[in-house]
Design a protein around this motif. Structure first.
Motif, PDB file in Angstrom:
ATOM      1  N   LEU A  31       0.855  -1.174   0.000  1.00  0.00           N
ATOM      2  CA  LEU A  31       0.000   0.000   0.000  1.00  0.00           C
ATOM      3  C   LEU A  31       0.896   1.230   0.000  1.00  0.00           C
ATOM      4  CD1 LEU A  31      -2.832   1.314   0.261  1.00  0.00           C
ATOM      5  CD2 LEU A  31      -2.534   1.167   2.753  1.00  0.00           C
ATOM      6  N   ASP A  32       0.691   2.105  -0.960  1.00  0.00           N
ATOM      7  CA  ASP A  32       1.470   3.351  -1.040  1.00  0.00           C
ATOM      8  C   ASP A  32       2.972   3.084  -1.018  1.00  0.00           C
ATOM      9  OD1 ASP A  32      -0.916   4.808  -1.099  1.00  0.00           O
ATOM     10  OD2 ASP A  32      -0.958   5.003   1.084  1.00  0.00           O
ATOM     11  N   GLU A  33       3.402   2.127  -1.827  1.00  0.00           N
ATOM     12  CA  GLU A  33       4.824   1.782  -1.954  1.00  0.00           C
ATOM     13  C   GLU A  33       5.443   1.220  -0.671  1.00  0.00           C
ATOM     14  OE1 GLU A  33       6.944   1.870  -4.699  1.00  0.00           O
ATOM     15  OE2 GLU A  33       5.296   2.440  -6.001  1.00  0.00           O
ATOM     16  N   ALA A  34       4.612   0.763   0.255  1.00  0.00           N
ATOM     17  CA  ALA A  34       5.113   0.175   1.498  1.00  0.00           C
ATOM     18  C   ALA A  34       4.572  -1.248   1.632  1.00  0.00           C
ATOM     19  CB  ALA A  34       4.690   1.002   2.704  1.00  0.00           C
ATOM     20  N   LEU A  35       5.453  -2.160   1.989  1.00  0.00           N
ATOM     21  CA  LEU A  35       5.056  -3.542   2.237  1.00  0.00           C
ATOM     22  C   LEU A  35       4.285  -3.588   3.553  1.00  0.00           C
ATOM     23  CD1 LEU A  35       5.432  -6.557   1.322  1.00  0.00           C
ATOM     24  CD2 LEU A  35       7.393  -6.614   2.861  1.00  0.00           C
ATOM     25  N   VAL A  36       3.010  -4.001   3.486  1.00  0.00           N
ATOM     26  CA  VAL A  36       2.206  -4.039   4.709  1.00  0.00           C
ATOM     27  C   VAL A  36       2.027  -5.456   5.240  1.00  0.00           C
ATOM     28  CG1 VAL A  36       0.984  -1.881   4.293  1.00  0.00           C
ATOM     29  CG2 VAL A  36       0.013  -4.002   3.434  1.00  0.00           C
ATOM     30  N   ALA A  37       2.213  -6.464   4.371  1.00  0.00           N
ATOM     31  CA  ALA A  37       2.071  -7.856   4.814  1.00  0.00           C
ATOM     32  C   ALA A  37       2.694  -8.775   3.779  1.00  0.00           C
ATOM     33  CB  ALA A  37       0.604  -8.212   5.004  1.00  0.00           C
ATOM     34  N   PRO A  49      -7.073 -26.236   4.241  1.00  0.00           N
ATOM     35  CA  PRO A  49      -6.976 -26.163   2.784  1.00  0.00           C
ATOM     36  C   PRO A  49      -7.151 -24.756   2.218  1.00  0.00           C
ATOM     37  CG  PRO A  49      -9.040 -27.186   3.428  1.00  0.00           C
ATOM     38  CD  PRO A  49      -8.236 -27.009   4.682  1.00  0.00           C
ATOM     39  N   THR A  50      -7.596 -23.798   3.025  1.00  0.00           N
ATOM     40  CA  THR A  50      -7.742 -22.421   2.552  1.00  0.00           C
ATOM     41  C   THR A  50      -6.530 -21.549   2.868  1.00  0.00           C
ATOM     42  OG1 THR A  50      -8.809 -21.536   4.543  1.00  0.00           O
ATOM     43  CG2 THR A  50     -10.239 -22.575   2.886  1.00  0.00           C
ATOM     44  N   ALA A  51      -5.520 -22.081   3.503  1.00  0.00           N
ATOM     45  CA  ALA A  51      -4.360 -21.285   3.920  1.00  0.00           C
ATOM     46  C   ALA A  51      -3.352 -21.110   2.786  1.00  0.00           C
ATOM     47  CB  ALA A  51      -3.710 -21.899   5.153  1.00  0.00           C
ATOM     48  N   GLU A  60      -3.383 -11.071   7.013  1.00  0.00           N
ATOM     49  CA  GLU A  60      -2.361 -10.279   7.703  1.00  0.00           C
ATOM     50  C   GLU A  60      -2.506  -8.794   7.358  1.00  0.00           C
ATOM     51  OE1 GLU A  60       0.946  -9.544  10.157  1.00  0.00           O
ATOM     52  OE2 GLU A  60      -0.193 -11.396   9.920  1.00  0.00           O
ATOM     53  N   ALA A  61      -2.723  -8.488   6.093  1.00  0.00           N
ATOM     54  CA  ALA A  61      -2.862  -7.095   5.665  1.00  0.00           C
ATOM     55  C   ALA A  61      -4.092  -6.449   6.309  1.00  0.00           C
ATOM     56  CB  ALA A  61      -2.953  -7.011   4.145  1.00  0.00           C
ATOM     57  N   THR A  68     -11.321  -4.257   6.607  1.00  0.00           N
ATOM     58  CA  THR A  68     -11.581  -5.399   5.728  1.00  0.00           C
ATOM     59  C   THR A  68     -11.477  -5.032   4.259  1.00  0.00           C
ATOM     60  OG1 THR A  68     -13.958  -4.975   5.801  1.00  0.00           O
ATOM     61  CG2 THR A  68     -13.058  -6.566   7.397  1.00  0.00           C
ATOM     62  N   SER A  69     -11.684  -3.774   3.916  1.00  0.00           N
ATOM     63  CA  SER A  69     -11.498  -3.333   2.533  1.00  0.00           C
ATOM     64  C   SER A  69     -10.021  -3.022   2.330  1.00  0.00           C
ATOM     65  CB  SER A  69     -12.318  -2.086   2.232  1.00  0.00           C
ATOM     66  OG  SER A  69     -11.967  -1.593   0.940  1.00  0.00           O
ATOM     67  N   LEU A  70      -9.442  -3.689   1.367  1.00  0.00           N
ATOM     68  CA  LEU A  70      -8.034  -3.451   1.057  1.00  0.00           C
ATOM     69  C   LEU A  70      -7.889  -2.618  -0.215  1.00  0.00           C
ATOM     70  CD1 LEU A  70      -6.547  -6.935   2.002  1.00  0.00           C
ATOM     71  CD2 LEU A  70      -6.718  -4.861   3.395  1.00  0.00           C
TER      72      LEU A  70
END
Length: 146
Positions: A31-37, A49-51, A60-61, A68-70
């Motif tokens: 997000l905005d050039e930054a690693l958030v997760a 099985p969903t992991a 994580e993000a 909840t909205s990314l």
């Protein structure tokens, strides 16, 4: 956007997945050039099985951003995601998916089916593919698990 840098983070997560006995799948959320997760596949470790790497990274993000909205987030994935993961990306309002290699067996962002930009869906996301393709293909070729 520094595509190679952030795909490098997804590639590092895929290597960690291999070291943990999982399929070589890694992802990173930016997000905005930054690693958030970032995360890697944890199907075996969690007996879940969903992991998948993308789902782990989205969780994580969302937790780190407290929402909840990314919207505004770009997700980098080593391998083109499956239908479940593309659905999760769309439901999360992710703006863009960047992946290194196509998935001819289960890819849902154009290889087998196109869900990321399907005209019947109200949500869509941008797609970029081929970033660090050779590095990703090399890792995948060196691992016995498909």
């Amino acid at each position: 956007m520094h595509y190679e840098l952030f795909m490098g983070a997804a590639l590092a997560e895929a290597r960690a997945a291999v070291d943990a006995g999982e399929r070589p799948r890694g992802a990173a959320a930016v997000l905005d050039e930054a690693l958030v997760a970032s995360g890697h596949e944890e199907v075996v470790a969690r007996t879940d099985p969903t992991a998948h790497a993308i789902v782990v990274t989205l969780r994580e993000a969302a937790g780190r951003l407290g929402r909840t909205s990314l919207a505004g987030v770009t997700v980098f994935a080593l391998v083109e995601p499956c239908a479940m993961c593309v659905g999760a990306l769309l439901e999360s309002d992710v703006d863009c998916l960047v992946y290194a290699v196509s998935n001819p067996r289960a890819g849902a962002a154009g290889s087998v089916i196109q869900l990321a930009d399907h005209p019947a869906f109200s949500r869509r996301m941008d797609l970029v593919s081929g970033i660090l393709r050779a590095d990703a293909a090399g890792l995948l070729a060196g691992v016995a698990k498909p």
